[in-house]
Scaffold this active site. Structure first.
Site, PDB file in Angstrom:
ATOM      1  N   ASP A 191       0.853  -1.171   0.000  1.00  0.00           N
ATOM      2  CA  ASP A 191       0.000   0.000   0.000  1.00  0.00           C
ATOM      3  C   ASP A 191       0.900   1.235   0.000  1.00  0.00           C
ATOM      4  O   ASP A 191       2.122   1.151   0.164  1.00  0.00           O
ATOM      5  CB  ASP A 191      -0.955  -0.020   1.213  1.00  0.00           C
ATOM      6  CG  ASP A 191      -2.187   0.835   0.953  1.00  0.00           C
ATOM      7  OD1 ASP A 191      -3.213   0.613   1.607  1.00  0.00           O
ATOM      8  OD2 ASP A 191      -2.112   1.723   0.078  1.00  0.00           O
TER       9      ASP A 191
HETATM   10  C1  GLC Z   1      -4.317   4.258  -0.321  1.00  0.00           C
HETATM   11  C2  GLC Z   1      -5.221   3.104   0.087  1.00  0.00           C
HETATM   12  C3  GLC Z   1      -5.303   2.005  -0.937  1.00  0.00           C
HETATM   13  C4  GLC Z   1      -5.175   2.606  -2.310  1.00  0.00           C
HETATM   14  C5  GLC Z   1      -3.763   3.139  -2.449  1.00  0.00           C
HETATM   15  C6  GLC Z   1      -3.511   3.804  -3.786  1.00  0.00           C
HETATM   16  O1  GLC Z   1      -3.593   4.711   0.779  1.00  0.00           O
HETATM   17  O2  GLC Z   1      -4.953   2.510   1.342  1.00  0.00           O
HETATM   18  O3  GLC Z   1      -6.551   1.332  -0.743  1.00  0.00           O
HETATM   19  O4  GLC Z   1      -5.438   1.637  -3.308  1.00  0.00           O
HETATM   20  O5  GLC Z   1      -3.441   4.051  -1.405  1.00  0.00           O
HETATM   21  O6  GLC Z   1      -4.306   4.932  -3.919  1.00  0.00           O
END
Ligand code: GLC
Length: 732
Positions: free
Chosen positions: A263
């Site tokens: 993430d």
């Molecule tokens: C965010 C979220 C995740 C998302 C990623 C990219 O922090 O936790 O669900 O897909 O970053 O945007």
């Protein structure tokens, strides 16, 4: 490209080039305008590194991504195309209800269709991967991201997981209108302490396996090509560095051989967690845990090449990661066509086309849940003067916080929906601000509250209400009060909205309340001031039309809650498939030494599976084909359901099992099946379920996944709180 050719390509790549394939940055860091969905730290990137980037996130659009791909491939030494990824959680430009509402539809077929439409729109806009489905099981409405999850039940979430993966990916990623799906957030992110965003997760291994892992496993089994590591710690280990979770559970046990992406900045955040000394150490741990792509952190881009050179990380780990990334690109056909479906002309015609809008309206109408109705609904078009009142009465912002509409006016408001059916005798007034002076939506966005404006709106609202036969009052959360970084401690509408409801009720008691939110809210106070309560969730592009169709009875309310609504936030975590405890509380506040509270029920105000229709359904006693079952056999359970009301209706007949005694304590109910039936007034239908031994399995005292002989209850009912059962014994 043949796999062998891919291997030869990789052999020819330099160390820096291979590391580059594992780097993902937001498009904004490449000078493009795009969406930043995480901390905007800086990532050191010289021109040479920039030319090696393997993927970007946060931007979309056929023309833009075609240009970006061309530019990047010209710089990349082997002209390897990039992957373009984005958060398409409930639709791209045709926006569907938030996934929590989609779970309430109990319609995996419509959810699959929605995912396929999202894939078509995403692909034509240049995307290759969507960061969906989010499959974190949720039990705590204080957590803002419950809006992204299908809900609190492992069985329903697993069905929705499969439906979404099928919808996004189809059978061949090279096909037009298909993108790679990304299951997230692995694992257990939905259970943070206190519902606090990004906080620690404390789950026993048995609870993790019984309740939280099944939906991810279902997505893997359906062929999901990407997985995302979660922000949280599990057993005090951040997921991005959790070798057991990623290599043993995700890859070996579940058989996942796709790309594992962290993430946003989660690898580097291991330093904040205190489980890595520095980003270099974090990079080492993440590689050992088989995290392939570092999303937006300095770990891989700053340290991976050196870790390999000095022998701290085996180059074989790097090679296996790079091969998984190149294989995904190859399976998407990007080496033959690096632009895949991107096409600016087709994009114009496809996004928000009528066919997609119809699908959005169908799913929205099936996703909303009628919580109360004393008979005021359905309304009759043209028969009554309507006063639409409230900050959501004519608000386009009903799409959920993980949607990025390019033109919010394309989103149908409640007013537009109602006036489509009843063009006359409708007034509309905002009535109050959405928030209150002390309330903010995510990222600290406040509203400037002007007392004069508040008074003007109230006066107008009361005038409209006095002249109307029926008031449709539209209240709730701002679309950005839920979602990531959207945890709340108070699950109520704003005091200004409550005051509006109370004042309107003083002049007109014929109130239908339409409640918008990205999570379960407290509704006890609200139901003192309305005759019907429809939970609309965040319904998306066709929300206004779906709500109008439901209020006028053009379609019947069939949504059933996929997440329990508490009496009060402090009951959280709250869920239907709880354990019985040693002193079961049959209902209501605690009386004498039984489980629960002394000042509130320990149960949901509206339980999992609950929802009303405009008619009534009568269930015959549950009958079983036998009262004992051998492990190799099965039992047929059935009821006859009758529509005893005077409207047609669609009922979600739910099958729950209860294992009365096991080698460990077992939940009081477990959803194991459901069937939707539509009955005309007076019509009856028999509904049958087959019960097999595999439906009785669980992690026993030795953590073996097995069934045990004993007594089981079979409940076939309209929701999880009803006791409508027959009993059978599973033989040795
Ligand atoms: C965010 C979220 C995740 C998302 C990623 C990219 O922090 O936790 O669900 O897909 O970053 O945007």
């Amino acid at each position: 490209m043949e796999h062998q050719t891919l291997l030869e390509l990789m052999k020819d790549m330099s160390l820096e080039e291979k590391v580059g394939q594992l780097i993902q940055v937001p498009a904004a860091m490449l000078g493009e305008n795009g969406i930043i969905t995480g901390p905007t730290g800086s990532i050191p990137m010289d021109d040479q590194t920039r030319g090696l980037i393997g993927s970007i996130l946060g931007t979309v659009g056929a023309e833009k991504l075609i240009a970006l791909q061309k530019e990047q491939m010209a710089m990349q030494p082997h002209h390897i195309p990039m992957l373009f990824m984005f958060d398409i959680i409930n639709g791209h430009q045709t926006i569907f209800p938030i996934p929590l509402s989609q779970g309430c539809s109990f319609r995996p077929d419509l959810v699959e269709k929605a995912a396929h439409i999202a894939a078509k729109e995403s692909a034509v806009s240049g995307l290759h991967v969507v960061f969906s489905p989010m499959l974190d099981l949720v039990r705590d409405p204080r957590w803002g991201r419950v809006m992204e999850s299908p809900g609190e039940d492992p069985y329903l979430n697993s069905l929705m997981a499969r439906a979404m993966v099928r919808g996004y990916q189809g059978k061949d990623l090279k096909e037009e209108g298909r993108v790679a799906a990304c299951l997230k957030h692995f694992a257990g992110y939905g259970a943070p302490d206190g519902g606090r965003e990004y906080d620690n997760v404390e789950l026993s291994l048995r609870t993790l396996r019984e309740d939280y892992l099944p939906s991810y496993a279902a997505a893997v089994d359906e062929g999901c090509r990407m997985a995302m590591s979660s922000f949280n710690t599990l057993d005090r280990i951040p997921s991005s560095g959790n070798k057991w979770l990623m290599r043993s559970v995700l890859r070996q046990e579940m058989g996942f051989n796709g790309v594992l992406i962290s993430d946003y900045s989660a690898i580097e955040e291991m330093v904040n967690h205190g489980s890595a000394e520095d980003p270099r150490d974090a990079a080492r741990q993440a590689m050992e845990a088989s995290v392939d792509i570092d999303m937006c952190s300095v770990a891989y881009i700053g340290h991976l090449a050196n870790l390999i050179r000095e022998g701290s990380v085996e180059e074989s780990l790097l090679d296996e990661a790079v091969l998984r990334v190149l294989t995904l690109k190859n399976d998407l056909g990007l080496f033959e066509n690096p632009f895949k479906d991107a096409d600016a002309v087709k994009e114009q015609a496809l996004l928000l086309c009528d066919e997609h809008r119809r699908a959005a309206k169908d799913l929205a109408a099936c996703s909303m849940v009628l919580l109360e109705n004393d008979g005021i609904l359905p309304l009759t078009p043209g028969k009554q003067k309507l006063a639409l009142i409230g900050p959501h009465a004519n608000n386009h912002g009903i799409y959920g916080s993980w949607s990025f509409p390019q033109d919010v006016t394309q989103i149908v408001t409640v007013r537009q929906g109602i006036e489509r059916i009843q063009p006359n005798n409708v007034t509309c007034c905002t009535g109050s601000y959405m928030l209150a002076p002390n309330m903010c939506s995510r990222f600290g966005q406040f509203e400037t509250i002007d007392p004069e404006q508040t008074e003007k709106w109230l006066v107008q609202a009361l005038e409209d209400a006095k002249k109307a036969d029926t008031v449709v009052i539209c209240l709730g959360e701002d679309t950005y009060q839920s979602g990531e970084a959207g945890s709340r401690t108070v699950l109520q509408i704003s005091p200004l909205q409550l005051k509006l409801l109370q004042k309107v009720h003083e002049v007109n008691e014929n109130i239908v309340l339409v409640l918008f939110s990205g999570r379960p809210l407290e509704t006890g106070e609200l139901t003192n001031y309305c005759k019907a309560l429809l939970w609309a969730g965040m319904p998306g592009t066709e929300g206004g039309n779906a709500i109008a169709d439901l209020l006028f009875g053009i379609c019947q309310p069939e949504g059933r809650l996929s997440m329990s609504f508490p009496h009060i936030a402090t009951q959280a975590p709250l869920y239907y498939n709880h354990l019985p405890t040693g002193r079961p509380n049959l209902h209501g506040p605690q009386t004498t030494f039984c489980a629960g509270y002394i000042d509130e029920s320990c149960y949901a105000r509206y339980p999992f599976g609950y929802g009303l229709s405009y008619t009534r359904f009568d269930y015959s006693p549950v009958t079983l084909s036998a009262d004992t079952m051998d492990p190799t056999g099965c039992i047929n359970a059935s009821v006859t359901v009758t529509n005893t009301g005077d409207h047609p209706g669609t009922e979600t007949v739910q099958l729950y099992l209860r294992d009365i005694a096991g080698s460990v304590s077992r939940p009081v109910r477990m959803l194991k099946g459901f069937k939707k039936i539509t009955l005309q007034p007076g019509q009856s239908q028999q509904v049958c379920f087959e019960i097999r031994e595999d439906m009785l399995r669980f992690y026993d005292i030795h953590m073996n996944y097995t069934s045990e002989p004993g007594i089981f209850e079979v409940h076939i009912a309209a929701n999880s709180a009803l006791d409508h059962k027959a009993i059978f014994r599973l033989n040795q």
